[in-house]
Every structure is written in structure tokens, then in C-alpha cells.
Design a protein around this motif. Structure first.
Motif, mmCIF file in Angstrom:
data_model
loop_
_atom_site.group_PDB
_atom_site.id
_atom_site.type_symbol
_atom_site.label_atom_id
_atom_site.label_comp_id
_atom_site.label_asym_id
_atom_site.label_seq_id
_atom_site.Cartn_x
_atom_site.Cartn_y
_atom_site.Cartn_z
ATOM 1 N N ASN A 129 -7.625 -9.927 -3.739
ATOM 2 C CA ASN A 129 -7.756 -8.461 -3.934
ATOM 3 C C ASN A 129 -9.098 -8.376 -4.829
ATOM 4 O OD1 ASN A 129 -7.066 -5.915 -3.558
ATOM 5 N ND2 ASN A 129 -5.976 -5.811 -5.592
ATOM 6 N N ASN A 154 -0.307 -0.578 -6.655
ATOM 7 C CA ASN A 154 -0.634 -0.375 -5.125
ATOM 8 C C ASN A 154 0.513 -0.455 -4.371
ATOM 9 O OD1 ASN A 154 -1.648 -1.109 -2.700
ATOM 10 N ND2 ASN A 154 -3.567 -1.478 -3.757
ATOM 11 N N ASN A 209 -0.736 -1.327 0.160
ATOM 12 C CA ASN A 209 -2.032 -1.678 0.436
ATOM 13 C C ASN A 209 -2.929 -0.428 0.794
ATOM 14 O OD1 ASN A 209 -4.121 -3.436 -0.212
ATOM 15 N ND2 ASN A 209 -4.141 -4.103 2.023
ATOM 16 N N TYR A 227 -12.342 4.777 0.487
ATOM 17 C CA TYR A 227 -11.309 5.304 -0.207
ATOM 18 C C TYR A 227 -11.652 6.608 -1.058
ATOM 19 C CZ TYR A 227 -14.285 4.005 -4.097
ATOM 20 O OH TYR A 227 -15.422 3.819 -4.915
ATOM 21 N N TYR A 279 -6.462 4.528 0.479
ATOM 22 C CA TYR A 279 -7.287 3.711 1.246
ATOM 23 C C TYR A 279 -7.342 3.956 2.625
ATOM 24 C CZ TYR A 279 -7.784 0.633 -2.912
ATOM 25 O OH TYR A 279 -7.948 0.451 -4.178
ATOM 26 N N ARG A 327 -5.296 7.199 -5.755
ATOM 27 C CA ARG A 327 -6.300 6.527 -4.866
ATOM 28 C C ARG A 327 -5.517 6.306 -3.540
ATOM 29 N NH1 ARG A 327 -7.540 1.973 -7.558
ATOM 30 N NH2 ARG A 327 -8.979 3.222 -8.652
ATOM 31 N N ASP A 330 -10.796 8.795 -4.809
ATOM 32 C CA ASP A 330 -9.896 8.705 -5.914
ATOM 33 C C ASP A 330 -9.900 10.296 -6.451
ATOM 34 O OD1 ASP A 330 -9.632 6.160 -6.132
ATOM 35 O OD2 ASP A 330 -10.918 5.753 -7.971
ATOM 36 N N GLU A 381 -2.775 -3.079 -9.596
ATOM 37 C CA GLU A 381 -4.357 -3.050 -9.015
ATOM 38 C C GLU A 381 -5.117 -2.783 -10.550
ATOM 39 O OE1 GLU A 381 -5.588 -1.727 -5.228
ATOM 40 O OE2 GLU A 381 -6.636 -0.086 -6.734
ATOM 41 N N ARG A 384 -2.103 3.156 -0.964
ATOM 42 C CA ARG A 384 -2.111 4.152 -2.058
ATOM 43 C C ARG A 384 -1.939 3.288 -3.370
ATOM 44 N NH1 ARG A 384 1.427 5.286 1.590
ATOM 45 N NH2 ARG A 384 3.153 4.939 0.406
ATOM 46 N N THR A 385 -2.672 3.859 -4.485
ATOM 47 C CA THR A 385 -2.525 3.428 -5.848
ATOM 48 C C THR A 385 -2.530 4.535 -6.834
ATOM 49 O OG1 THR A 385 -3.782 1.443 -5.239
ATOM 50 C CG2 THR A 385 -3.552 2.157 -7.707
#
Length: 184
Positions: free
Chosen positions: A162, A64, A67, A113, A101, A99, A115, A43, A69-70
Motif C-alpha cells: 500500500n 480504508n 480499497n 482519486y 478511488y 477519499r 479527496d 491508511e 473509499r477512505t
């Protein structure tokens, strides 16, 4: 020595945020214990942020997970205007970010979201506008390292696959304002 401490702190914070989000205990006696499967995909985002007397740009790249957490690395450019001097300070920032979501609906088109990021900014230029013969009034010098910690909550709308746009407030050590961006 201080730089070594900053990097150690950032590494520890990244490990805690990334690995401690979902910890599942598995019983050795259970034959059909459900396994947690992760779908990993890249991502990328590009964003700009504007605050009172400062602003900048950041790009981020991360992984990611499911879909939701990043986690990854954020690089950017920051400038701030100091009214008391007057003058500008320019820095390059690097941070680790996490991050999370919170999707709205089954199709996951809209989501909230947040960050969280921690890193450092390296000052590469200090531009003061003062008459000749006066002392420097900005106490930041070229080559200094400035800690960067921040939160950027917001709202995201997915446009196609995306490809998404997002907007929200920025609350950080280097900027209090708003951010706007696009992601892939």
C-alpha cells in the motif's frame, strides 16, 4: 457559538459522506440475501501543497473500506503571504475528509482519486511588515477561525503493497495550486 456550529456542520458532513455512500436495502423474506462485507484497514498520507502566495503540509489518518473509499481526519500547517499588507498569516488546520478511488486495471497499481475535506484553520500567528506607527492592514487576527473546504483530485501510483505516491491539483478555500504526497 460559531465554533459549535462549525463542529456540528463538520460532524453532519462526515456522517453523510461516510454512511450514505452505499446504502443497500435488504428484503426480510429473502433467505440467502448477500451480505456486504467490508475489509477495513488503516491508511495514512503525508502531503505538501503549494499555491499562489500560500502553501503548507498535511498528514491524514483514516479507515480504508474495500480499497475504494477512505474516511478520516486530516491535520496540517498552512501559511499564506498577503501582498497588500505585506505580511504572513500562519494557521493550524483540522478537517474531516473523504477519499474515493477509481482504480485502473485488476491489479490496482494506478488509480485516480478525489479527496473532499471540510474543517477549520486556527490562526496562531500574524506577521506584518509595516513601518512603525501604521495601522494593521491584514484583517485576520491571532486566534481567529477560518473555514477550510476543498477538493484534491489526482493520480496515484502504488509502489509496494500500500506504499504509494500521488499528485494532483488543489482547489480549496485556503489554496489553489498543486499537491504531492506519499501514503501508507
Amino acid at each position: 457559538m460559531a465554533m459549535k456550529r462549525v463542529f456540528s456542520f463538520l460532524l453532519c458532513m462526515f456522517c453523510v459522506l461516510f454512511f450514505a455512500t452505499d446504502v443497500y436495502a435488504q428484503d426480510a423474506n429473502v433467505v440467502d440475501a448477500p451480505e456486504k462485507k467490508y475489509t477495513l484497514r488503516p491508511e495514512f498520507t503525508a502531503r505538501m501543497y503549494v499555491g499562489f502566495y500560500n502553501g503548507g503540509y498535511r498528514v491524514s489518518g483514516g479507515v480504508n473500506i474495500n480499497n475504494k473509499r477512505t474516511a478520516g481526519l486530516m491535520l496540517g500547517y498552512h501559511d499564506s503571504y498577503h501582498d497588500y499588507a505585506p505580511g504572513d498569516v500562519y494557521a493550524i488546520t483540522t478537517a474531516l475528509y473523504y477519499r474515493r478511488y477509481f482504480h485502473l486495471g485488476k491489479r490496482k497499481i494506478c488509480s485516480f482519486y478525489i479527496d473532499a475535506y471540510a474543517g477549520a484553520g486556527w490562526v496562531y500567528k500574524v506577521d506584518e511588515w509595516f513601518p512603525d506607527g501604521e495601522d494593521n492592514q491584514i484583517d485576520i487576527e491571532k486566534g481567529e477561525v477560518i473555514p477550510v473546504l476543498g477538493l484534491q483530485p489526482g493520480f496515484r501510483v502504488r509502489l509496494y503493497r500500500n506504499l504509494h505516491v500521488f499528485l494532483g491539483p488543489t482547489i480549496a478555500t485556503d489554496c489553489i495550486g498543486v499537491h504531492l504526497g506519499i501514503g501508507l
